[in-house]
Design an enzyme around this catalytic site. Structure first.
Site, PDB file in Angstrom:
ATOM      1  N   LYS A  54      -0.157  -7.955   1.185  1.00 10.92           N
ATOM      2  CA  LYS A  54      -0.327  -7.001   0.087  1.00 10.92           C
ATOM      3  C   LYS A  54       0.503  -7.440  -1.120  1.00 10.92           C
ATOM      4  O   LYS A  54       0.036  -7.421  -2.252  1.00 10.92           O
ATOM      5  CB  LYS A  54       0.065  -5.588   0.549  1.00 10.92           C
ATOM      6  CG  LYS A  54      -0.960  -5.012   1.523  1.00 10.92           C
ATOM      7  CD  LYS A  54      -0.475  -3.789   2.287  1.00 10.92           C
ATOM      8  CE  LYS A  54      -1.511  -3.399   3.346  1.00 10.92           C
ATOM      9  NZ  LYS A  54      -1.074  -2.308   4.218  1.00 10.92           N
ATOM     10  N   GLN A  98       3.820   1.679   4.763  1.00 15.29           N
ATOM     11  CA  GLN A  98       3.125   1.006   5.863  1.00 15.29           C
ATOM     12  C   GLN A  98       3.273   1.803   7.158  1.00 15.29           C
ATOM     13  O   GLN A  98       4.384   2.175   7.543  1.00 15.29           O
ATOM     14  CB  GLN A  98       3.711  -0.418   6.024  1.00 15.29           C
ATOM     15  CG  GLN A  98       3.016  -1.251   7.068  1.00 15.29           C
ATOM     16  CD  GLN A  98       1.575  -1.609   6.695  1.00 15.29           C
ATOM     17  OE1 GLN A  98       1.273  -1.956   5.558  1.00 15.29           O
ATOM     18  NE2 GLN A  98       0.679  -1.502   7.655  1.00 15.29           N
ATOM     19  N   ASP A 121      -3.246   4.516  -0.630  1.00 14.18           N
ATOM     20  CA  ASP A 121      -3.864   4.422   0.699  1.00 14.18           C
ATOM     21  C   ASP A 121      -4.931   5.506   0.878  1.00 14.18           C
ATOM     22  O   ASP A 121      -5.759   5.421   1.793  1.00 14.18           O
ATOM     23  CB  ASP A 121      -2.790   4.612   1.789  1.00 14.18           C
ATOM     24  CG  ASP A 121      -2.457   3.315   2.509  1.00 14.18           C
ATOM     25  OD1 ASP A 121      -3.261   2.360   2.434  1.00 14.18           O
ATOM     26  OD2 ASP A 121      -1.392   3.263   3.162  1.00 14.18           O
TER      27      ASP A 121
END
Ligand code: NDP
Length: 304
Positions: A54, A98, A121
């Site tokens: 990422k 995460q 997200d």
């Protein structure tokens, strides 16, 4: 019939290139550099690999990118306070924590603290609600399903009236995937571990999305002739043919047999995975554009 392999890696590279160009335009026109913060807690090796990819993609897109790597012993309070400071940081448009988080931290509490407009997200209840109530254009939509949708549309064009089966009902893949396909007017079935006669259910589908986490579970004889198969699964299996102790990555679909029936199919690796990361960059750019008062871009159209 032998399926066309959907080259997610190539499509994702093209998308990142377009995003980098659009990011540069945003900087030139408004002075705003899209900014993303990725937070990782603990030492989970797979999570570390995802976070590194990422960060790499963000740099490639010329975004402002920061990574916060916290020890597994970080308290919930410390993590919440970091998220709060990122919420208040005007140079950060996207925040990604995460998952999974260590057991002593309440995942829901952390995800709910992220400002919905920075939730790249797409896991915040507000974004989930916007997507499922038909206000997808106001939401930030989860990256993996968004990437799958772009690939399905490239294969089939208009998805109106297509029959879609999503195997898996997780909040991060299965459910938002089903909501997106529904918003494209597909007739959607969500299958899961209690579904009876799964092969028969899958046999009816024009679009199959497998998000299960079981290596090569979906077999070729489950697939309707000409269906589009999108394999989200990422499973490590032993690969003694590569040497002792070696492993390889496989999807939830038995690629070789499914490719004999499908019209299009994603490989693993090189299919859905790279698209997920490209869509994270897309969501960051969207968040930055919205913060600057600009309209959303149509990323599928950008790809042409
Ligand atoms: P979860 O474990 O959260 O969900 C798995 C789903 O599969 C559940 O809904 C479960 O049903 C269902 N399931 C399990 N066994 C069966 C079965 N035998 N038959 C039918 N359904 C079954 O997984 P995720 O959604 O988080 O991830 C799925 C896969 O996708 C994993 O391999 C993961 O690594 C991968 N992944 C890949 C990404 C990418 O970018 N390529 C991104 C995210 C995930 P039930 O609800 O009844 O338990």
């Amino acid at each position: 019939m032998s399926a066309m392999r959907i080259d997610g890696k190539a499509i994702a590279a093209e998308l990142r290139e377009k995003i980098a160009l659009e990011g540069k335009k945003l900087i030139d026109e408004t002075g705003v550099t899209p900014g993303i913060a990725v937070v990782i807690v603990g030492e989970d090796p797979a999570s570390k690999v995802y976070v590194a990819s990422k960060g790499k993609a963000a740099l490639e897109c010329n975004f402002h990118s920061v990574e916060h790597a916290l020890p597994a012993t970080t308290s919930e309070e410390e993590l919440l306070s970091l998220v709060q400071s990122l919420n208040e940081d005007a140079s950060i448009h996207g925040i990604l924590v995460q998952l999974p988080l260590p057991d002593h931290i309440d995942e829901g509490k952390v995800l709910e603290l992220i400002l919905p407009e920075k939730d790249v997200d797409g896991f915040h209840p507000i974004n989930v609600g916007l997507l499922t109530t038909g206000a997808r254009d106001k939401a930030l939509v989860p990256c993996t399903p968004s990437g799958c949708l772009i690939m399905a549309r490239r294969c089939l064009g208009d998805l109106n009236g297509k029959s879609a089966v999503v195997i898996g009902r997780s909040n991060i893949v299965g459910k938002p995937m089903a909501a997106l396909l529904l918003s494209e007017n597909c007739t959607v079935t969500i299958a899961h571990s209690r579904t009876k006669n799964l092969p028969d259910v899958v046999r009816g589908a024009d679009i199959v999305v497998a998000a299960v986490g079981r290596p090569q579970m979906v077999k070729g004889d489950w697939i309707k002739e000409g269906a589009v198969v999108l394999d989200v699964g990422m499973n490590r299996i032993a690969a003694p043919e590569r040497g002792e102790g070696k492993t390889r990555l496989v999807g939830d679909v038995d690629y070789d047999s499914a490719a004999e029936k499908a019209s299009h199919i994603t490989p693993v690796p090189g299919g859905v995975g790279p698209m997920t990361i490209a869509l994270l960059m897309a969501n960051t750019l969207t968040a930055a554009r919205r913060a600057a008062g600009l309209e959303d871009l149509d990323y599928a159209a950008l790809l042409g």
